[in-house]
Design a protein around this motif. Structure first.
Motif, mmCIF file in Angstrom:
data_model
loop_
_atom_site.group_PDB
_atom_site.id
_atom_site.type_symbol
_atom_site.label_atom_id
_atom_site.label_comp_id
_atom_site.label_asym_id
_atom_site.label_seq_id
_atom_site.Cartn_x
_atom_site.Cartn_y
_atom_site.Cartn_z
ATOM 1 N N ARG A 501 0.824 -1.190 0.000
ATOM 2 C CA ARG A 501 0.000 0.000 0.000
ATOM 3 C C ARG A 501 0.871 1.257 0.000
ATOM 4 N N VAL A 502 0.297 2.347 -0.562
ATOM 5 C CA VAL A 502 0.933 3.663 -0.517
ATOM 6 C C VAL A 502 0.102 4.637 0.311
ATOM 7 N N SER A 503 -1.092 4.234 0.738
ATOM 8 C CA SER A 503 -1.936 5.064 1.602
ATOM 9 C C SER A 503 -2.459 4.213 2.739
ATOM 10 N N TYR A 504 -2.854 4.889 3.821
ATOM 11 C CA TYR A 504 -3.357 4.199 5.000
ATOM 12 C C TYR A 504 -2.393 3.089 5.397
ATOM 13 N N THR A 505 -1.146 3.442 5.554
ATOM 14 C CA THR A 505 -0.099 2.458 5.800
ATOM 15 C C THR A 505 -0.136 1.879 7.210
ATOM 16 N N ASP A 506 -0.952 2.436 8.085
ATOM 17 C CA ASP A 506 -1.055 1.852 9.417
ATOM 18 C C ASP A 506 -1.760 0.500 9.387
ATOM 19 N N TYR A 507 -2.517 0.261 8.344
ATOM 20 C CA TYR A 507 -3.198 -1.037 8.232
ATOM 21 C C TYR A 507 -2.231 -2.115 7.743
ATOM 22 N N VAL A 508 -1.489 -1.844 6.690
ATOM 23 C CA VAL A 508 -0.489 -2.779 6.192
ATOM 24 C C VAL A 508 0.437 -2.009 5.269
ATOM 25 N N SER A 509 1.746 -2.295 5.360
ATOM 26 C CA SER A 509 2.705 -1.591 4.518
ATOM 27 C C SER A 509 4.035 -2.337 4.537
ATOM 28 N N LYS A 510 4.931 -1.886 3.674
ATOM 29 C CA LYS A 510 6.270 -2.463 3.593
ATOM 30 C C LYS A 510 7.098 -2.011 4.792
ATOM 31 N N HIS A 857 -5.855 -3.041 18.069
ATOM 32 C CA HIS A 857 -6.553 -1.901 17.460
ATOM 33 C C HIS A 857 -6.095 -0.593 18.097
ATOM 34 N N ARG A 858 -5.970 -0.565 19.424
ATOM 35 C CA ARG A 858 -5.528 0.661 20.094
ATOM 36 C C ARG A 858 -4.076 0.987 19.746
ATOM 37 N N LYS A 859 -3.270 -0.039 19.503
ATOM 38 C CA LYS A 859 -1.867 0.198 19.179
ATOM 39 C C LYS A 859 -1.724 0.923 17.850
ATOM 40 N N TRP A 860 -2.489 0.537 16.842
ATOM 41 C CA TRP A 860 -2.317 1.084 15.493
ATOM 42 C C TRP A 860 -3.350 2.130 15.117
ATOM 43 N N LEU A 861 -4.552 2.033 15.645
ATOM 44 C CA LEU A 861 -5.657 2.842 15.134
ATOM 45 C C LEU A 861 -6.296 3.671 16.236
#
Length: 985
Positions: A501-510, A857-861
């Motif tokens: 992903r290039v957006s909303y990287t808190d969900y999943v990213s490199k 969920h609290r850790k990332w979002l």
């Protein structure tokens, strides 16, 4: 070559006749269905000409026996049949002097030779045939039995498809494999295995038995993942190739359904391939106990091959008759072991003998006749006159089916489907030096550690909670049930596709650090993996070019096991852009896709999703602005209907109170203009509880109390709603929700790669030209700020988790409008029927129950924003009539009751005043002849209104005077009567 040898052993004439009979089968069988009706119509006529009735009980009766001598089953069956024949002939209570003569024929494990043997048996005018042991041969010679009406009793043909409807003269005296496959399915369900590989011999018995197993497993939401067929008589090399191929698959649970004579080769090859080690599960049908029981001694090498195997054996009730028969076996067959088929063969002979005894006691004779169909040779030189029809075959078959006695194998009785009643199997575990019984199965109670016959007196109970077995030792000396599957490709690491992903990287990213990816979804997946009771080697592979979000449809496509077939099946359902994107990246065929992947219907057709780990759904985001204040804001708390009904009730209650108070209260009397003003004034003054008129009547006060309570509730609600409208910041938007967005022609923004674009096009019929793909949050905010007139968008449609992030960074300039119009969630996509998907779903549920999902969920979002996400709709905040109709109903019923009581009282008073008025009128007028018979005139509405308009005090005074007059007139009449009586005296 074997056929020529056989011809040399018999006479030339006999050989020619056998060959002609065999050829005739090819002509008789196809003609069977077509000629059946003709035969039934002509049988009576032909019988009259060719019947040779026996007028007395015959001295002997011929019964055929057809099976393969040189086989595990045949070597046990032959001495058992001979022993049964000797026992029957020695028993004077059965057949009473009639000798039972059994004619043996070797089928040589060949359908062709077996058919020839069956025809040769029929030449001897047999009344029944015992055998064959092979289901394939049973299928063929059952046609002969049907044609000649000779009952065929098989002690070894277990094929479930040998139907009584197709073969009415076939009867199975052993257990049906239909029940054995149910027993295996219950065992698989009890152990928690959902996928199995079936290894079976490719003949009628093997194919049809495994087919039944597949049907039963499907009812239990399990399946046969692969059917591995073995050619009959296959060598070790062919078996090795087959086992190598199945060993590359996921399932490690094997059901082996082969012949007892060659089945041990399967385990020998499996042992050499290392497939009898820990993690494997081997289940054998009754062929394995049959082979082992047939051996006089099972050597240690054979037991070493079978360590940990679970097998099913026919269960026969322990009895004195069975023990006596087993004790005799050493004299009957000293060099061979004993198996259950010997007992079934023994009981088959006795079944025929007892049925013949009943047959003769009912004064039946054995007669044969020529089959007219076999004489229609159409000029051929083939002579079939040696074959005769058993005329009483149908009656004899009914007698056999109705038999009910106890044999060596237990109670011999048949149900409506011609199966033995109370089928049961013994569950064996081969470990150590001998098989060990770990339980039993019956269709009455399922799996149990108690003997089935002890449970028959109880109600049937096959529930899952009732299933019990003793401890089982599996291959590798494992006591805990193995997992039953491994990752494909011989346990290579799981290939996990992750969207780059290039957006909303808190969900999943490199990520630069191992394992190369990070985010909320990755943490959830890793936490679930850690809860599994087995290690999962895995490799994360990024999917996408890192410049734009990848297509999630294409990512899910690559999880499909057979990508090429999926492209063919689903290319019509994919959009043009999706197809182009599909070809943009190389096919990698992932084992699982992990990320923010939405569970939608089109994707569930080809992959299996886990339990959702977060809720999601599409919402609409649009620009909002603060609503301008209106001089008419004081009208907003109520809807138009509410204002109208409230005003109407004010007037209605004012009129009711005037009616009830008019006769009692001077304040409600006077000229009509004054009274009308009083009604209006009193009605609306109650709104502020400032009415100056007092109520004096009981009914008026009762109505006023109820109405004042209604006014209190309405005033309080109005005040609260108006305060909210005037003090809380009101926001408005041109877009009210998805409906107004669909009807407009303005552009709509969607996120790259998500399913929102296809949903808007396919489900809501929005033109593709209206949809604008957006890359990241910056493009979202920019497009919304510019608006449709400046090259932006009117609104954005995206999933709720992304919108929560967007609104946090929007400084409250945008809000969600309308309601969430889809309900779904995010899950992990696995290949279809992957057992790991079920285990991961269980792990996700455990994370949710333990609160771990909330921690992740609290850790990332853990986004915090002061502005409310959704704008408020002024129309939705208005108070409508439905919130108050109960109050108005109570008030209306109160007014109706008070008005009813008031008019009943007025009418009662009017009735009491009416006679006086009528008398006065008659005194002032001369009565006409036509009215001479009437005591009073009809009530007048004008007079009734006058009574209503009079004051209550005046009415009471009039009634009091009338009562006084009536009393005086009564006293005067009494005095006159007394004076007249005195004069007469």
């Amino acid at each position: 070559m074997g056929f020529l040898v056989m011809i040399r052993e018999v006479s030339m004439a006999k050989a020619i006749r056998v060959v002609l009979l065999c050829v005739s089968v090819l002509w008789v069988v196809p003609k069977e269905c077509a000629c059946r009706s003709n035969f039934s119509r002509n049988s009576s006529s032909s019988s009259s000409s060719s019947l040779r009735p026996l007028r007395q009980r015959p001295s002997s009766v011929n019964v055929g026996a057809l099976f393969t001598y040189d086989s595990f089953i045949g070597r046990a069956a032959k001495p058992a049949v001979k022993a049964a024949m000797d026992d029957v002939n020695a028993d004077q209570s059965v057949l009473k002097g009639i000798k039972l003569n059994i004619i043996f024929q070797d089928s040589n494990c060949s359908g062709f030779i077996g058919t020839m043997g069956a025809l040769q048996l029929m030449e001897n005018k047999v009344v029944a045939a015992i055998g064959p042991q092979s289901s394939g041969i049973a299928h063929m010679i059952s046609y002969v039995a049907n044609e000649l009406h000779v009952p065929l009793l098989s002690f070894g043909a277990t094929d479930p498809t040998l139907s009584s409807l197709q073969f009415p003269y076939f009867l199975r005296t052993t257990q049906n494999d239909y029940f054995q496959m149910h027993a295996i399915a219950d065992f698989l369900s009890y152990s928690g295995w959902r996928q199995v590989i079936a290894i079976f011999v490719d003949d009628e018995c093997g194919r049809n038995g495994i087919s039944v197993l597949g049907d039963v497993l499907a009812k239990k939401r399990s399946r046969i993942s692969y059917k591995a067929a073995i050619t009959p008589g296959a060598d070790s090399s062919s078996i090795r190739d087959l086992l190598v191929s199945v060993n590359l698959m996921e399932s490690r649970v094997f059901v082996v359904h082969v012949n007892p004579d060659s089945g041990l080769n399967v385990f020998s090859v499996a042992k050499s391939l290392g497939m009898m080690a820990s993690g494997y599960v081997w289940i054998a049908t009754d062929w394995l106990p049959t082979a082992m029981d047939s051996m006089e001694h099972v050597d240690s090498d054979t037991m070493d091959l079978l360590q940990g195997v679970v097998a099913f054996r026919h269960y026969t009730i322990e009895s004195s008759v069975k023990r006596q028969f087993m004790a005799r076996w050493k004299n009957l067959r000293p060099n061979d072991g004993f198996n259950s088929y010997a007992m079934y063969a023994y009981d088959s002979v006795w079944l025929v003998a007892r049925a013949l005894d009943v047959f003769f006691r009912e004064n039946n004779n054995i007669t044969f006749s020529n089959d007219p169909n076999l004489h229609k040779t159409n000029g051929s030189t083939i002579q079939l006159s040696a074959l005769s029809v058993f005329n009483e075959g149908e009656k004899f078959m009914k007698i056999i089916l109705g038999m009910n006695h106890t044999g060596v194998t237990g109670p011999i009785q048949f149900d409506s489907d011609r199966n033995r009643v109370n089928p049961a199997y013994e569950v064996l575990n081969l470990e150590g030096t001998a098989p060990r019984t770990v339980g039993y199965w019956s269709n009455h109670s399922g799996l149990s550690v108690v003997h089935p016959e002890t449970l028959y007196s109880r109600p049937p109970n096959t529930s899952t909670a009732n299933q019990r077995l003793k401890g089982i030792i599996y291959p590798g000396e494992v006591t805990k049930p193995p997992r039953g599957w491994v990752f494909p490709n011989n346990g290579k690491p799981l290939r996990i596709g992750v969207p780059n992903r290039v957006s909303y990287t808190d969900y999943v990213s490199k990520d630069k650090n191992p394992p190369g990816v990070r985010g909320y979804c990755i943490d959830v997946f890793e936490a679930a993996i850690e809860l599994l009771p087995y290690p999962v080697p895995r490799t994360y592979i990024l999917y996408g070019d890192g410049k734009r979000n990848p297509s999630y449809d294409n990512l899910v496509n690559e999880v499909v096991a057979d990508v090429s077939s999926y492209i063919t099946q689903s290319s019509s359902q994919l959009s043009e852009d999706a197809n182009l994107s599909f070809l943009m990246f190389p096919l990698q065929n992932f084992d699982v896709a992990v990320g923010d992947i939405t569970i939608v219907t089109n994707r569930t057709r080809y992959v299996d999703f886990t339990q959702p780990f977060i809720e999601s759904g599409l919402v609409v985001v649009a620009p909002v602005k603060e609503a301008k204040s209106s001089p008419w804001s004081f009208l907003k708390p109520f809807t138009i209907e509410m204002w109208a009904v409230t005003g109407g009730f004010f007037l209605f209650v004012g009129a009711m109170v005037w009616i009830l108070e008019h006769r009692f209260n001077q304040e409600f009397r006077g000229p009509p203009r004054r009274q009308l003003i009083t009604i209006f004034w009193f009605s609306f003054s109650t709104m502020f509880f400032s009415h100056r008129e007092n109520t004096v009547s009981s009914l008026g006060r009762f109505v006023l109390i109820i109405w004042l309570f209604v006014v209190l509730i309405i005033n309080s609600s109005y005040t609260a709603s108006l305060t909210s409208i005037l003090t809380i910041r009101q926001l408005t938007s041109r877009i009210e929700g998805i409906d107004s967005l669909v009807t407009s022609n303005e552009p709509i923004g969607v996120q790259d790669g998500t399913f929102a674009r296809n949903y808007l096009i396919n489900e809501l019929n929005i033109l593709p030209s209206r949809i604008v793909p957006l890359k990241d949050e910056e493009q979202y905010l920019s497009a919304l700020q510019r608006g449709p007139n400046a090259g932006g968008v009117a609104a954005i449609v995206d999933e709720l988790p992304y919108i929560e992030v967007l609104l946090t960074n929007s400084n409250c300039k945008f809000r969600t409008v309308g309601q969430e119009f889809t309900r779904t969630g995010w899950g992990f996509a696995f290949q279809r029927d992957s057992p790991l998907a079920v285990d991961m779903s269980t792990a996700i549920l455990q994370l949710s129950e333990e609160g771990e999902l909330e921690k992740i969920h609290r850790k990332w979002l853990n986004y915090k924003h002061e502005c409310s996400m959704q704008i408020s709709n002024s129309e939705d905040s208005q108070l409508s009539l439905k919130s108050f109709w109960g109050l108005f109903l109570i008030c209306g019923i109160t007014c109706f009751m008070a008005l009813t009581v008031f008019f009943w009282r007025v009418f009662w008073q009017y009735q009491r005043l009416l006679p006086e008025s009528a008398d006065e009128e008659r005194a002032g007028e001369v009565s006409e002849p036509s009215r001479s018979g009437r005591g009073s005139r009809a009530p007048s509405f004008k007079e009734l209104i006058k009574v209503v308009d009079k004051r209550e005090a005046e009415i009471k005074e009039i009634l009091k005077q009338k009562s006084s007059k009536k009393l005086k007139s009564t006293q005067s009449a009494a005095g006159t009567s007394q004076s007249q009586h005195g004069e007469i005296t």
